[in-house]
Motif scaffolding. Sequence first.
Motif, PDB file in Angstrom:
ATOM      1  N   CYS A   1     -69.523  -5.597  24.249  1.00 27.27           N
ATOM      2  CA  CYS A   1     -69.076  -6.892  23.757  1.00 27.27           C
ATOM      3  C   CYS A   1     -69.741  -7.977  24.616  1.00 27.27           C
ATOM      4  O   CYS A   1     -69.711  -7.893  25.847  1.00 27.27           O
ATOM      5  CB  CYS A   1     -67.552  -6.985  23.875  1.00 27.27           C
ATOM      6  SG  CYS A   1     -66.906  -8.655  23.610  1.00 27.27           S
TER       7      CYS A   1
ATOM      8  N   LYS B   1     -68.853 -10.886  25.294  1.00 25.95           N
ATOM      9  CA  LYS B   1     -67.930 -11.726  26.069  1.00 25.95           C
ATOM     10  C   LYS B   1     -67.383 -10.994  27.286  1.00 25.95           C
ATOM     11  O   LYS B   1     -67.446 -11.488  28.397  1.00 25.95           O
ATOM     12  CB  LYS B   1     -66.774 -12.202  25.186  1.00 25.95           C
ATOM     13  CG  LYS B   1     -67.233 -13.272  24.192  1.00 25.95           C
ATOM     14  CD  LYS B   1     -66.058 -13.919  23.483  1.00 25.95           C
ATOM     15  CE  LYS B   1     -66.564 -14.960  22.488  1.00 25.95           C
ATOM     16  NZ  LYS B   1     -65.903 -14.906  21.208  1.00 25.95           N
ATOM     17  N   CYS B   2     -66.822  -9.794  27.063  1.00 23.00           N
ATOM     18  CA  CYS B   2     -66.191  -9.076  28.176  1.00 23.00           C
ATOM     19  C   CYS B   2     -67.105  -8.014  28.766  1.00 23.00           C
ATOM     20  O   CYS B   2     -66.767  -7.408  29.790  1.00 23.00           O
ATOM     21  CB  CYS B   2     -64.870  -8.453  27.713  1.00 23.00           C
ATOM     22  SG  CYS B   2     -65.094  -7.154  26.483  1.00 23.00           S
TER      23      CYS B   2
ATOM     24  N   CYS C   1     -64.553  -3.343  23.132  1.00 24.33           N
ATOM     25  CA  CYS C   1     -64.173  -4.672  23.577  1.00 24.33           C
ATOM     26  C   CYS C   1     -62.745  -4.687  24.131  1.00 24.33           C
ATOM     27  O   CYS C   1     -61.832  -4.116  23.551  1.00 24.33           O
ATOM     28  CB  CYS C   1     -64.283  -5.641  22.389  1.00 24.33           C
ATOM     29  SG  CYS C   1     -63.563  -7.259  22.678  1.00 24.33           S
ATOM     30  N   GLN C   2     -62.605  -5.387  25.273  1.00 20.58           N
ATOM     31  CA  GLN C   2     -61.279  -5.507  25.897  1.00 20.58           C
ATOM     32  C   GLN C   2     -60.786  -6.960  25.885  1.00 20.58           C
ATOM     33  O   GLN C   2     -59.825  -7.298  26.585  1.00 20.58           O
ATOM     34  CB  GLN C   2     -61.342  -5.021  27.362  1.00 20.58           C
ATOM     35  CG  GLN C   2     -61.868  -3.614  27.541  1.00 20.58           C
ATOM     36  CD  GLN C   2     -60.964  -2.558  26.960  1.00 20.58           C
ATOM     37  OE1 GLN C   2     -59.746  -2.699  27.002  1.00 20.58           O
ATOM     38  NE2 GLN C   2     -61.547  -1.531  26.369  1.00 20.58           N
ATOM     39  N   CYS C   3     -61.450  -7.798  25.098  1.00 19.12           N
ATOM     40  CA  CYS C   3     -61.039  -9.197  25.030  1.00 19.12           C
ATOM     41  C   CYS C   3     -59.605  -9.300  24.509  1.00 19.12           C
ATOM     42  O   CYS C   3     -59.191  -8.524  23.659  1.00 19.12           O
ATOM     43  CB  CYS C   3     -61.940  -9.986  24.090  1.00 19.12           C
ATOM     44  SG  CYS C   3     -63.645 -10.175  24.644  1.00 19.12           S
TER      45      CYS C   3
HETATM   46 ZN   LIG Z   1     -64.799  -8.306  24.350  1.00 23.00          ZN
END
Ligand SMILES: [Zn+2]
Length: 97
Positions: free
Chosen positions: A85, A87-88, A93-95
């Motif tokens: 991901c 972002k994270c 993904c762990q967002c």
């Molecule tokens: Zn993420």
Amino acid sequence: MDLHISEFQEMMRRLYFHRDSNRGIEGTYDWLVEEVGELGDALTKGDKKELEGEFADVFAWLASLANIAGIDLEIVAMNKYGNKCPKCMQSPCQCTF
Ligand SMILES: [Zn+2]
């Protein structure tokens, strides 16, 4: 059939670049938006064949737009989303939303 995204985009270039380049970025973007709308309609109808066709159309028009914008979809997609991901930086993904 095993096909890379870049090969699909190149195939779309062979098929349609002469038309896509004449239509231009704005006109081709408008087509893509129209096709996304048709995909949205197909999602609510539940007709699998129609849905498959609309997914194909959206992908094809995205590739056409990328061709005239000078974007390599495979490279940019993998640069941004390759195995994590963006972002994270995790997979999956762990967002938190
Ligand atoms: Zn993420």
